[in-house]
Design a protein around this motif. Structure first.
Motif, PDB file in Angstrom:
ATOM      1  N   LEU A  82     -27.042  40.384 -52.346  1.00 17.60           N
ATOM      2  CA  LEU A  82     -26.787  39.106 -51.557  1.00 17.60           C
ATOM      3  C   LEU A  82     -25.618  39.160 -50.558  1.00 17.60           C
ATOM      4  O   LEU A  82     -25.336  38.156 -49.969  1.00 17.60           O
ATOM      5  CB  LEU A  82     -26.464  38.081 -52.596  1.00 17.60           C
ATOM      6  CG  LEU A  82     -27.815  37.669 -53.712  1.00 17.60           C
ATOM      7  CD1 LEU A  82     -27.379  36.596 -54.624  1.00 17.60           C
ATOM      8  CD2 LEU A  82     -28.898  36.778 -52.774  1.00 17.60           C
ATOM      9  N   ILE A 120     -31.050  40.387 -46.292  1.00 14.72           N
ATOM     10  CA  ILE A 120     -31.143  40.138 -47.809  1.00 14.72           C
ATOM     11  C   ILE A 120     -32.593  40.332 -47.912  1.00 14.72           C
ATOM     12  O   ILE A 120     -33.401  40.109 -47.145  1.00 14.72           O
ATOM     13  CB  ILE A 120     -30.836  38.408 -48.027  1.00 14.72           C
ATOM     14  CG1 ILE A 120     -29.577  38.240 -47.269  1.00 14.72           C
ATOM     15  CG2 ILE A 120     -30.803  38.170 -49.248  1.00 14.72           C
ATOM     16  CD1 ILE A 120     -28.169  38.972 -48.051  1.00 14.72           C
ATOM     17  N   LEU A 123     -31.618  33.295 -50.016  1.00 13.74           N
ATOM     18  CA  LEU A 123     -30.117  33.066 -50.157  1.00 13.74           C
ATOM     19  C   LEU A 123     -29.907  31.591 -49.123  1.00 13.74           C
ATOM     20  O   LEU A 123     -30.497  31.270 -48.176  1.00 13.74           O
ATOM     21  CB  LEU A 123     -29.178  34.025 -49.234  1.00 13.74           C
ATOM     22  CG  LEU A 123     -27.814  33.647 -48.854  1.00 13.74           C
ATOM     23  CD1 LEU A 123     -27.060  33.392 -50.276  1.00 13.74           C
ATOM     24  CD2 LEU A 123     -27.172  34.965 -48.233  1.00 13.74           C
ATOM     25  N   LYS A 143     -26.734  30.171 -47.731  1.00 15.53           N
ATOM     26  CA  LYS A 143     -25.215  30.269 -47.459  1.00 15.53           C
ATOM     27  C   LYS A 143     -24.490  29.169 -47.340  1.00 15.53           C
ATOM     28  O   LYS A 143     -23.294  29.198 -47.606  1.00 15.53           O
ATOM     29  CB  LYS A 143     -24.977  31.074 -45.673  1.00 15.53           C
ATOM     30  CG  LYS A 143     -25.843  32.445 -45.564  1.00 15.53           C
ATOM     31  CD  LYS A 143     -25.530  32.824 -44.146  1.00 15.53           C
ATOM     32  CE  LYS A 143     -25.974  34.291 -44.117  1.00 15.53           C
ATOM     33  NZ  LYS A 143     -25.825  34.896 -42.797  1.00 15.53           N
ATOM     34  N   ALA A 201     -28.049  31.802 -54.399  1.00 17.84           N
ATOM     35  CA  ALA A 201     -29.500  32.197 -54.023  1.00 17.84           C
ATOM     36  C   ALA A 201     -30.286  32.033 -55.174  1.00 17.84           C
ATOM     37  O   ALA A 201     -30.064  32.014 -56.446  1.00 17.84           O
ATOM     38  CB  ALA A 201     -29.394  33.713 -53.686  1.00 17.84           C
TER      39      ALA A 201
END
Length: 208
Positions: free
Chosen positions: A107, A169, A175, A177, A182
């Protein structure tokens, strides 16, 4: 068997390829394998043809070192892989990919698997809202992995996220951010794993 605490660059040289154990250094000119493309030790430069067993053993050691797994742990994972439906070798890699420290690395929450293992042990991550500090914890489909809220402001965590900005990823992880979290969309399939491992050789080794 104790965990290896020596220079990890020696492990890459022993396997003859990069295992990406030191983060950014592995992508720079400082990488040891770029300078000395032979095994470490007094007889490292001597060329020896490996036996069939030797080739299988090296493949197993390479997989162990990629994921930072002890011999006993690796054997346990192989037993689990044998009991699961499907192809044993692919099951084994899927289990290894499911380790929490590996997921944290994938990740971009750490620059290397060793660093991911350390950050997990220090309690910086949660799984489904609960703190988990066991690097070998196996995640499941649907699990949500996140950086703890009070860890997101730490200088170390911020520096890591800056370093891994733009990292690709895997498709099996979704994910977010904005929340530093995630979701595990599905467990990793063989085509999702980009490591140079010939898992059939490992299966042959354990089948002896």
């Amino acid at each position: 068997m104790a965990r290896y605490t020596g220079a990890v660059c020696r492990l890459c040289r022993r396997e003859g390829q990069k295992l990406f154990l030191k983060g950014e250094r592995c992508y720079s000119d400082k990488c040891s394998i770029n300078k000395r493309q032979y095994a470490p030790g007094q007889h490292g430069q001597s060329r020896k043809k490996l036996s069939e067993y030797g080739v299988q053993l090296r493949e197993k050691q390479k997989a162990r070192r990629y994921y930072g797994v002890l011999e006993s742990q690796f054997a346990k994972y192989f037993e689990m892989a044998e009991k699961k439906k499907g192809i044993t070798g692919e099951n084994l890699l899927q289990i290894l990919e499911s380790r929490l420290d590996n997921v944290v690395y994938r990740l971009g929450f750490a620059v290397s698997r060793p660093e991911a293992r350390q950050l997990v042990k220090h309690g910086h991550f949660t799984v489904n809202g609960n703190k988990v500090d066991i690097p070998s914890y196996l995640i499941k489909e649907g699990d949500v992995i996140a950086i703890k809220e009070n860890s997101r402001s730490l200088t170390k965590i911020k520096a890591v996220l800056e370093q891994t900005e733009g990292k690709v990823i895997p498709a099996w992880l979704d994910l977010d951010k904005n929340t530093s979290s995630a979701k595990v969309v599905k467990l990793a399939a063989r085509e999702d794993i980009d490591l140079e491992i010939k898992e059939h050789l490992i299966v042959e080794l354990y089948s002896k």
